[in-house]
Design a protein around this motif. Structure first.
Motif, PDB file in Angstrom:
ATOM      1  N   MET A 279       0.822  -1.208   0.000  1.00  0.00           N
ATOM      2  CA  MET A 279       0.000   0.000   0.000  1.00  0.00           C
ATOM      3  C   MET A 279       0.856   1.257   0.000  1.00  0.00           C
ATOM      4  O   MET A 279       0.578   2.220  -0.731  1.00  0.00           O
ATOM      5  CB  MET A 279      -0.926  -0.008   1.216  1.00  0.00           C
ATOM      6  N   TYR A 280       1.925   1.260   0.798  1.00  0.00           N
ATOM      7  CA  TYR A 280       2.772   2.437   0.903  1.00  0.00           C
ATOM      8  C   TYR A 280       3.681   2.582  -0.320  1.00  0.00           C
ATOM      9  O   TYR A 280       4.013   3.705  -0.729  1.00  0.00           O
ATOM     10  CB  TYR A 280       3.602   2.372   2.191  1.00  0.00           C
ATOM     11  N   ILE A 281       4.094   1.463  -0.910  1.00  0.00           N
ATOM     12  CA  ILE A 281       4.890   1.522  -2.143  1.00  0.00           C
ATOM     13  C   ILE A 281       4.061   2.157  -3.269  1.00  0.00           C
ATOM     14  O   ILE A 281       4.554   3.002  -4.017  1.00  0.00           O
ATOM     15  CB  ILE A 281       5.367   0.111  -2.543  1.00  0.00           C
ATOM     16  N   PHE A 282       2.799   1.752  -3.369  1.00  0.00           N
ATOM     17  CA  PHE A 282       1.928   2.326  -4.391  1.00  0.00           C
ATOM     18  C   PHE A 282       1.672   3.809  -4.118  1.00  0.00           C
ATOM     19  O   PHE A 282       1.623   4.621  -5.048  1.00  0.00           O
ATOM     20  CB  PHE A 282       0.599   1.568  -4.437  1.00  0.00           C
ATOM     21  N   LEU A 283       1.511   4.164  -2.844  1.00  0.00           N
ATOM     22  CA  LEU A 283       1.319   5.571  -2.474  1.00  0.00           C
ATOM     23  C   LEU A 283       2.550   6.391  -2.843  1.00  0.00           C
ATOM     24  O   LEU A 283       2.429   7.514  -3.344  1.00  0.00           O
ATOM     25  CB  LEU A 283       1.022   5.685  -0.981  1.00  0.00           C
ATOM     26  N   CYS A 284       3.737   5.826  -2.601  1.00  0.00           N
ATOM     27  CA  CYS A 284       4.977   6.516  -2.956  1.00  0.00           C
ATOM     28  C   CYS A 284       5.016   6.800  -4.452  1.00  0.00           C
ATOM     29  O   CYS A 284       5.380   7.910  -4.882  1.00  0.00           O
ATOM     30  CB  CYS A 284       6.173   5.668  -2.539  1.00  0.00           C
ATOM     31  N   ASN A 285       4.615   5.820  -5.269  1.00  0.00           N
ATOM     32  CA  ASN A 285       4.576   6.015  -6.717  1.00  0.00           C
ATOM     33  C   ASN A 285       3.535   7.055  -7.114  1.00  0.00           C
ATOM     34  O   ASN A 285       3.743   7.813  -8.071  1.00  0.00           O
ATOM     35  CB  ASN A 285       4.278   4.690  -7.412  1.00  0.00           C
ATOM     36  N   LEU A 286       2.412   7.098  -6.390  1.00  0.00           N
ATOM     37  CA  LEU A 286       1.382   8.103  -6.669  1.00  0.00           C
ATOM     38  C   LEU A 286       1.928   9.508  -6.435  1.00  0.00           C
ATOM     39  O   LEU A 286       1.664  10.428  -7.228  1.00  0.00           O
ATOM     40  CB  LEU A 286       0.154   7.855  -5.781  1.00  0.00           C
ATOM     41  N   CYS A 287       2.700   9.689  -5.368  1.00  0.00           N
ATOM     42  CA  CYS A 287       3.292  10.999  -5.076  1.00  0.00           C
ATOM     43  C   CYS A 287       4.376  11.355  -6.094  1.00  0.00           C
ATOM     44  O   CYS A 287       4.490  12.519  -6.503  1.00  0.00           O
ATOM     45  CB  CYS A 287       3.870  11.007  -3.658  1.00  0.00           C
ATOM     46  N   ILE A 288       5.165  10.363  -6.510  1.00  0.00           N
ATOM     47  CA  ILE A 288       6.177  10.598  -7.547  1.00  0.00           C
ATOM     48  C   ILE A 288       5.496  11.040  -8.841  1.00  0.00           C
ATOM     49  O   ILE A 288       5.965  11.959  -9.529  1.00  0.00           O
ATOM     50  CB  ILE A 288       7.024   9.331  -7.775  1.00  0.00           C
ATOM     51  N   ASN A 289       4.394  10.390  -9.168  1.00  0.00           N
ATOM     52  CA  ASN A 289       3.653  10.768 -10.373  1.00  0.00           C
ATOM     53  C   ASN A 289       3.096  12.185 -10.267  1.00  0.00           C
ATOM     54  O   ASN A 289       3.029  12.909 -11.264  1.00  0.00           O
ATOM     55  CB  ASN A 289       2.511   9.779 -10.618  1.00  0.00           C
ATOM     56  N   GLY A 290       2.687  12.575  -9.055  1.00  0.00           N
ATOM     57  CA  GLY A 290       2.211  13.943  -8.853  1.00  0.00           C
ATOM     58  C   GLY A 290       3.297  14.964  -9.159  1.00  0.00           C
ATOM     59  O   GLY A 290       3.043  15.992  -9.800  1.00  0.00           O
TER      60      GLY A 290
END
Length: 306
Positions: free
Chosen positions: A57-68
């Motif tokens: 869950m946190y790995i995917f969240l990290c990628n979401l923030c990188i994409n932002g």
């Protein structure tokens, strides 16, 4: 011999009529961009720096923030420069690049949110097999495809936007493929088919996310433990999905069907929604609602104070 000159520079006319308050607008925009970097980098650094957060869950969240950060980097530097420039122009290749970055970021957002929905579905509805399903190898593969597929699809769409142009005015504050195609002297069938396929593909993502959460709600209301887990880990995701979907859908519908009777300022705000609201709200919602991230950030802040 064709004597028609080749158009290589385009004009972004979205800032027409804002000459009197461009400096205040520049200040506010720069502040927003700094906030976007602050909140996203904080979440990214917190997840990377804490081994206890190296979970799906946190790995995917990290990628979401990188994409932002990736998506906003395609807009804010150019927009800030335009606010201080007498003429808002961009090369055809630069316009295609900006359109590629913005489109691929929006597509990757939907892919990441769909992947996060799948992760929560497995965690809540199939907890006994969660660790066997979400292995490190499978997570790596899913993250790769979450980035690769949007980049590939948008690259195909961008390639079809390289036709010779018969116009140079884009009535927006940034470039998008739809407006670039509208300036083309001739539009191929693929220039309409590929965007249609991409829209359908990500509409299916949205349907999948909706179905996943409806199903999870039906499961969770039968158990207080599952309901508590849903409220803790899924509710932030539901808000983020709604924010991204509403902002993108609003801008898409307005771009295709919107009335030009609206003031330029309102049009500009509609164009900036998905580049302003999700990149700020997403990390704030997760940082506040997810206990592990909130505690880690508060611990770091308190340690710095003392």
């Amino acid at each position: 011999m064709d004597n028609i000159s080749v158009i290589t520079m385009l004009t972004l006319s979205g800032l027409n009529g804002t000459a009197n308050y461009r400096v205040p607008l520049f200040t506010v925009t720069l502040l927003c961009y700094c906030v976007i970097w602050l909140v996203n980098v904080t979440v990214i650094a917190t997840i990377i720096g804490d081994k206890n957060l190296h979970e799906p869950m946190y790995i995917f969240l990290c990628n979401l923030c990188i994409n932002g950060l990736y998506g906003t980097a395609g807009f804010y530097p150019k927009f800030l420069s335009d606010l201080l420039s007498p003429a808002q122009i961009i090369s055809h290749s630069g316009c295609l690049l900006q359109g590629f970055v913005l489109h691929s970021s929006a597509a990757a957002d939907f892919s990441l949110l769909a992947l996060m929905a799948y992760d929560r579905y497995v965690a809540i509805c199939r907890p006994l097999v969660y660790h066997s399903v979400m292995t490190k190898q499978r997570i790596s593969l899913l993250v790769f495809f979450v980035w690769f597929i949007p980049f590939f699809l948008i690259l195909m769409s961008t390639i079809t936007s390289t036709s010779r142009l018969c116009g140079s005015n884009i009535p927006k504050i940034y470039c998008v493929n739809w407006f670039i195609n509208s300036l083309a002297c001739s539009v191929s069938v693929t220039a309409n088919v590929i965007p249609g396929f991409i829209f359908t593909f990500y509409f299916c993502h949205a349907v999948f996310v909706m179905w996943t959460y409806v199903y999870m709600i039906k499961i969770c209301i039968k158990s207080k433990e599952n309901l508590s887990r849903f409220m803790q880990t899924c509710l932030p995701h539901v808000f983020c999905v709604l924010i991204v979907a509403v902002c993108l859908l609003f801008d898409l519908l307005y771009m295709r069907l919107g009335s030009r009777d609206l003031s330029q300022n309102v049009q500009n705000f509609m164009a900036m929604e998905f580049l302003l609201i999700p990149p700020i709200i997403n990390p704030l919602i997760y940082g506040y609602k997810l206990t592990k991230i909130r505690r880690r950030i508060l611990h770091f802040i308190c340690a710095k104070k003392f």
